[in-house]
Design an enzyme around this catalytic site. Structure first.
Site, PDB file in Angstrom:
ATOM      1  N   GLY A   1      -1.543   4.521  -1.307  1.00 19.39           N
ATOM      2  CA  GLY A   1      -2.321   3.297  -1.197  1.00 19.39           C
ATOM      3  C   GLY A   1      -3.486   3.425  -0.246  1.00 19.39           C
ATOM      4  O   GLY A   1      -3.639   4.415   0.471  1.00 19.39           O
ATOM      5  N   SER A   2      -4.315   2.381  -0.223  1.00 23.47           N
ATOM      6  CA  SER A   2      -5.566   2.430   0.533  1.00 23.47           C
ATOM      7  C   SER A   2      -5.357   2.469   2.039  1.00 23.47           C
ATOM      8  O   SER A   2      -6.141   3.095   2.762  1.00 23.47           O
ATOM      9  CB  SER A   2      -6.433   1.220   0.162  1.00 23.47           C
ATOM     10  OG  SER A   2      -5.728   0.004   0.358  1.00 23.47           O
TER      11      SER A   2
ATOM     12  N   ASP B   1       3.945   4.214   5.134  1.00 22.68           N
ATOM     13  CA  ASP B   1       3.566   3.718   3.812  1.00 22.68           C
ATOM     14  C   ASP B   1       3.033   2.304   3.926  1.00 22.68           C
ATOM     15  O   ASP B   1       3.227   1.637   4.952  1.00 22.68           O
ATOM     16  CB  ASP B   1       4.784   3.751   2.874  1.00 22.68           C
ATOM     17  CG  ASP B   1       4.401   3.927   1.417  1.00 22.68           C
ATOM     18  OD1 ASP B   1       3.226   3.681   1.085  1.00 22.68           O
ATOM     19  OD2 ASP B   1       5.270   4.295   0.616  1.00 22.68           O
TER      20      ASP B   1
ATOM     21  N   ALA C   1       2.499  -1.687   1.959  1.00 21.83           N
ATOM     22  CA  ALA C   1       3.371  -2.663   1.297  1.00 21.83           C
ATOM     23  C   ALA C   1       2.515  -3.697   0.596  1.00 21.83           C
ATOM     24  O   ALA C   1       1.381  -3.961   1.005  1.00 21.83           O
ATOM     25  CB  ALA C   1       4.297  -3.339   2.297  1.00 21.83           C
TER      26      ALA C   1
ATOM     27  N   GLY D   1       2.825  -1.653  -6.098  1.00 22.64           N
ATOM     28  CA  GLY D   1       1.592  -1.997  -6.781  1.00 22.64           C
ATOM     29  C   GLY D   1       0.883  -0.777  -7.336  1.00 22.64           C
ATOM     30  O   GLY D   1       0.153  -0.859  -8.319  1.00 22.64           O
ATOM     31  N   GLY D   2       1.131   0.374  -6.706  1.00 24.63           N
ATOM     32  CA  GLY D   2       0.550   1.623  -7.175  1.00 24.63           C
ATOM     33  C   GLY D   2       1.473   2.414  -8.074  1.00 24.63           C
ATOM     34  O   GLY D   2       1.178   3.569  -8.408  1.00 24.63           O
TER      35      GLY D   2
ATOM     36  N   GLU E   1       8.389   6.668  -3.252  1.00 29.58           N
ATOM     37  CA  GLU E   1       8.204   6.105  -1.919  1.00 29.58           C
ATOM     38  C   GLU E   1       9.547   5.740  -1.289  1.00 29.58           C
ATOM     39  O   GLU E   1       9.765   5.955  -0.088  1.00 29.58           O
ATOM     40  CB  GLU E   1       7.308   4.873  -1.995  1.00 29.58           C
ATOM     41  CG  GLU E   1       5.854   5.201  -2.307  1.00 29.58           C
ATOM     42  CD  GLU E   1       5.012   3.986  -2.612  1.00 29.58           C
ATOM     43  OE1 GLU E   1       3.777   4.098  -2.520  1.00 29.58           O
ATOM     44  OE2 GLU E   1       5.580   2.924  -2.958  1.00 29.58           O
TER      45      GLU E   1
ATOM     46  N   LYS F   1      -0.722  -9.456   4.136  1.00 33.10           N
ATOM     47  CA  LYS F   1       0.533  -9.058   3.485  1.00 33.10           C
ATOM     48  C   LYS F   1       1.766  -9.698   4.139  1.00 33.10           C
ATOM     49  O   LYS F   1       2.870  -9.603   3.605  1.00 33.10           O
ATOM     50  CB  LYS F   1       0.671  -7.533   3.539  1.00 33.10           C
ATOM     51  CG  LYS F   1      -0.508  -6.777   2.952  1.00 33.10           C
ATOM     52  CD  LYS F   1      -0.643  -6.989   1.474  1.00 33.10           C
ATOM     53  CE  LYS F   1      -1.872  -6.275   0.909  1.00 33.10           C
ATOM     54  NZ  LYS F   1      -1.869  -4.832   1.128  1.00 33.10           N
TER      55      LYS F   1
END
Length: 232
Positions: free
Chosen positions: A35-36, A90, A92, A105-106, A112, A130
């Site tokens: 993720g970003s 990671d 969320a 979402g990815g 993960e 979030k």
């Protein structure tokens, strides 16, 4: 290599991601999520490897993270070679006040979860948006293609509203790195994540769901570059 997933810089995500990289110690084996926000962590770890001679190895959870790590110069290993990790970092999609989190979402939540459960410490990096009192976003569920119909009906039976995730730039469904489908299921407010997780896990054909119950701490980045740390 151009990072297409980070075209617009987010100061909140950057603050969280870079701070999380500071938690990694020399000699650590590190789980690297997808993720970003985690992309900032991976790039910062690459900088520390180059400039501080940080001695680490990383285990990635997706092809996306693998490409970012290689480009950043983070040495990689696998769970087969390094089955126990010191820390996993990671992002969320949402987390609640009890540090239950929803991820996926990815479409990388199965790997993960395996990586996070292999780590002594699981840190989630996030922006303020979030954080929620009660989980309410859709739950991503990785599903064997053969079991799609049964899973969809079973999710409806336990009160869910499932949708097969469609690919953005190809006809047909999203295919995970494991060769499976992803079903996004809305349940409204999830007042008992443990109970829901158990019900989803019992459905034949479900590979893994996106409810995480093993978060040790959350790092929330703010626009001014500061961070908030939440632990139970």
């Amino acid at each position: 290599m151009t990072d297409r997933n980070q075209a617009k810089e987010s100061p909140e995500k950057k603050a969280a991601g870079i701070y999380a990289a500071s938690l990694v110690k020399d000699g650590d084996a590190v789980g690297l999520g997808t993720g970003s926000t985690v992309a900032y962590t991976i790039k910062e770890l690459g900088r520390r490897v180059r400039e501080e001679n940080l001695n680490i190895v990383g285990v990635v959870t997706s092809y996306q993270s693998e490409m970012i790590a290689i480009d950043a110069g983070v040495p990689l290993t696998s769970l087969a070679e390094t089955p126990r990790l010191n820390i996993a970092i990671d992002g969320a999609d949402q987390f609640d006040e009890n540090l239950f989190a929803i991820k996926g979402g990815g479409a990388a939540h199965t790997r993960e979860k395996i990586v996070s459960m292999s780590a002594d410490r699981f840190v989630v990096v996030s922006d303020p948006a979030k954080k929620a009192k009660t989980l309410s976003v859709f739950v991503p569920i990785e599903v064997m293609p053969f079991g799609r119909a049964l899973v969809m009906q079973s999710l409806k039976d336990i009160g869910g509203d499932p949708t097969l995730r469609a690919a953005a730039k190809k006809d047909g469904p999203v295919i995970t790195d494991n060769g499976n489908f992803v079903v996004d299921c809305t349940f409204g407010e999830i007042k008992d994540p443990k109970e829901l997780a158990a019900k989803i896990s019992q459905i034949p054909g479900v590979v893994e769901h996106g409810i995480f119950m093993n978060v040790d701490e959350v790092v929330i980045g703010n626009a001014d570059g500061t961070v908030e740390i939440i632990k139970l």
